[in-house]
Scaffold this motif. Structure first.
Motif, PDB file in Angstrom:
ATOM      1  N   HIS A 286    -140.504 -44.839  60.645  1.00 33.28           N
ATOM      2  CA  HIS A 286    -139.085 -44.475  60.710  1.00 33.28           C
ATOM      3  C   HIS A 286    -138.369 -44.798  59.402  1.00 33.28           C
ATOM      4  CE1 HIS A 286    -138.577 -43.087  64.828  1.00 33.28           C
ATOM      5  NE2 HIS A 286    -139.534 -43.932  65.156  1.00 33.28           N
ATOM      6  N   ALA A 287    -138.948 -45.668  58.591  1.00 27.42           N
ATOM      7  CA  ALA A 287    -138.337 -46.030  57.317  1.00 27.42           C
ATOM      8  C   ALA A 287    -138.596 -44.985  56.247  1.00 27.42           C
ATOM      9  CB  ALA A 287    -138.869 -47.390  56.849  1.00 27.42           C
ATOM     10  N   ARG A 288    -139.501 -44.074  56.492  1.00 27.36           N
ATOM     11  CA  ARG A 288    -139.785 -43.023  55.512  1.00 27.36           C
ATOM     12  C   ARG A 288    -138.578 -42.098  55.382  1.00 27.36           C
ATOM     13  NH1 ARG A 288    -145.899 -41.056  56.972  1.00 27.36           N
ATOM     14  NH2 ARG A 288    -146.863 -43.071  56.707  1.00 27.36           N
ATOM     15  N   PRO A 289    -138.369 -41.614  54.173  1.00 28.32           N
ATOM     16  CA  PRO A 289    -137.253 -40.665  54.000  1.00 28.32           C
ATOM     17  C   PRO A 289    -137.565 -39.333  54.683  1.00 28.32           C
ATOM     18  CG  PRO A 289    -138.488 -40.926  51.956  1.00 28.32           C
ATOM     19  CD  PRO A 289    -139.054 -41.922  52.933  1.00 28.32           C
ATOM     20  N   ALA A 290    -136.539 -38.647  55.055  1.00 29.97           N
ATOM     21  CA  ALA A 290    -136.693 -37.320  55.673  1.00 29.97           C
ATOM     22  C   ALA A 290    -136.752 -36.271  54.561  1.00 29.97           C
ATOM     23  CB  ALA A 290    -135.525 -37.035  56.596  1.00 29.97           C
ATOM     24  N   PHE A 291    -137.648 -35.317  54.709  1.00 31.53           N
ATOM     25  CA  PHE A 291    -137.797 -34.256  53.709  1.00 31.53           C
ATOM     26  C   PHE A 291    -137.520 -32.914  54.359  1.00 31.53           C
ATOM     27  CE2 PHE A 291    -140.851 -37.587  52.469  1.00 31.53           C
ATOM     28  CZ  PHE A 291    -140.283 -37.949  51.263  1.00 31.53           C
ATOM     29  N   ALA A 292    -136.761 -32.083  53.654  1.00 31.91           N
ATOM     30  CA  ALA A 292    -136.451 -30.748  54.164  1.00 31.91           C
ATOM     31  C   ALA A 292    -137.571 -29.765  53.859  1.00 31.91           C
ATOM     32  CB  ALA A 292    -135.140 -30.251  53.567  1.00 31.91           C
TER      33      ALA A 292
ATOM     34  N   LEU B  78    -142.796 -33.600  47.280  1.00 24.91           N
ATOM     35  CA  LEU B  78    -143.485 -33.706  45.992  1.00 24.91           C
ATOM     36  C   LEU B  78    -142.556 -34.278  44.922  1.00 24.91           C
ATOM     37  CD1 LEU B  78    -145.546 -30.396  45.978  1.00 24.91           C
ATOM     38  CD2 LEU B  78    -146.386 -32.737  46.310  1.00 24.91           C
ATOM     39  N   HIS B  79    -141.298 -33.878  44.947  1.00 25.33           N
ATOM     40  CA  HIS B  79    -140.326 -34.404  43.986  1.00 25.33           C
ATOM     41  C   HIS B  79    -140.159 -35.909  44.208  1.00 25.33           C
ATOM     42  CE1 HIS B  79    -136.894 -34.617  41.360  1.00 25.33           C
ATOM     43  NE2 HIS B  79    -136.191 -35.169  42.332  1.00 25.33           N
ATOM     44  N   TRP B  80    -140.108 -36.326  45.447  1.00 24.10           N
ATOM     45  CA  TRP B  80    -139.952 -37.739  45.768  1.00 24.10           C
ATOM     46  C   TRP B  80    -141.176 -38.531  45.302  1.00 24.10           C
ATOM     47  CZ3 TRP B  80    -142.362 -41.044  49.434  1.00 24.10           C
ATOM     48  CH2 TRP B  80    -141.690 -42.244  49.674  1.00 24.10           C
ATOM     49  N   LEU B  81    -142.372 -37.973  45.540  1.00 19.94           N
ATOM     50  CA  LEU B  81    -143.590 -38.653  45.103  1.00 19.94           C
ATOM     51  C   LEU B  81    -143.680 -38.721  43.586  1.00 19.94           C
ATOM     52  CD1 LEU B  81    -146.439 -37.443  47.489  1.00 19.94           C
ATOM     53  CD2 LEU B  81    -145.402 -39.699  47.364  1.00 19.94           C
ATOM     54  N   SER B  82    -143.225 -37.676  42.878  1.00 20.51           N
ATOM     55  CA  SER B  82    -143.321 -37.658  41.419  1.00 20.51           C
ATOM     56  C   SER B  82    -142.411 -38.715  40.795  1.00 20.51           C
ATOM     57  CB  SER B  82    -142.979 -36.282  40.868  1.00 20.51           C
ATOM     58  OG  SER B  82    -141.607 -36.012  41.060  1.00 20.51           O
TER      59      SER B  82
END
Length: 141
Positions: A111-117, A123-127
């Motif tokens: 639940h702590a993971r960010p939500a991705f649309a 991929l942008h978040w991981l980069s």
């Protein structure tokens, strides 16, 4: 006879002058017709834009009303669901205990993971050097 010739020459000169003036008036009338045509086309174009905007406004209004109706239905369903959950909790001690229990660590981390649309957002978040937290899943199975 001279008077008749002078009168004829004067009449011819006046007729020529009138012909010249009529030609000038004809050119002015053609120019006025072109201006009227241009203005008429502009008015027609404006009227078409107004009609299109009115149609779009009516469509938007219908869509808005549909969304309001959907929102009202969703709110009603949420209230019904909440009442149902409360009823279940009130009926059953085991259910109340389960509902009040703290989530396991792995679930809390998920639940702590960010939500991705989208995948691109992920991929942008991981980069950016961010990594997903470890869920505690065992590897090797």
């Amino acid at each position: 006879m001279r008077i008749v010739i002078i009168l004829l020459l004067t009449a011819c000169a006046l007729a020529g002058l009138q012909t010249w003036r009529i030609g000038g008036l004809h050119d002015e009338a053609e120019q006025a017709q072109r201006i009227i045509g241009t203005l008429s086309a502009g008015i027609e174009s404006r009227d078409n834009v107004i009609n299109r905007l009115n149609d779009e406004a009516v469509t938007r209004e219908r869509q808005e009303q549909s969304l309001r109706t959907q929102l009202a239905r969703a709110g009603k369903q949420a209230r019904v669901r909440e009442v149902h959950i409360q009823r279940l909790l009130n009926e059953n001690q085991e259910m109340r205990d389960w509902y009040a229990a703290i989530l396991p660590d792995g679930i809390s981390r998920m639940h702590a993971r960010p939500a991705f649309a989208s995948a691109a957002d992920y991929l942008h978040w991981l980069s950016g050097g961010n990594q997903l937290p470890d869920t505690g899943k065992l590897t090797g199975h």
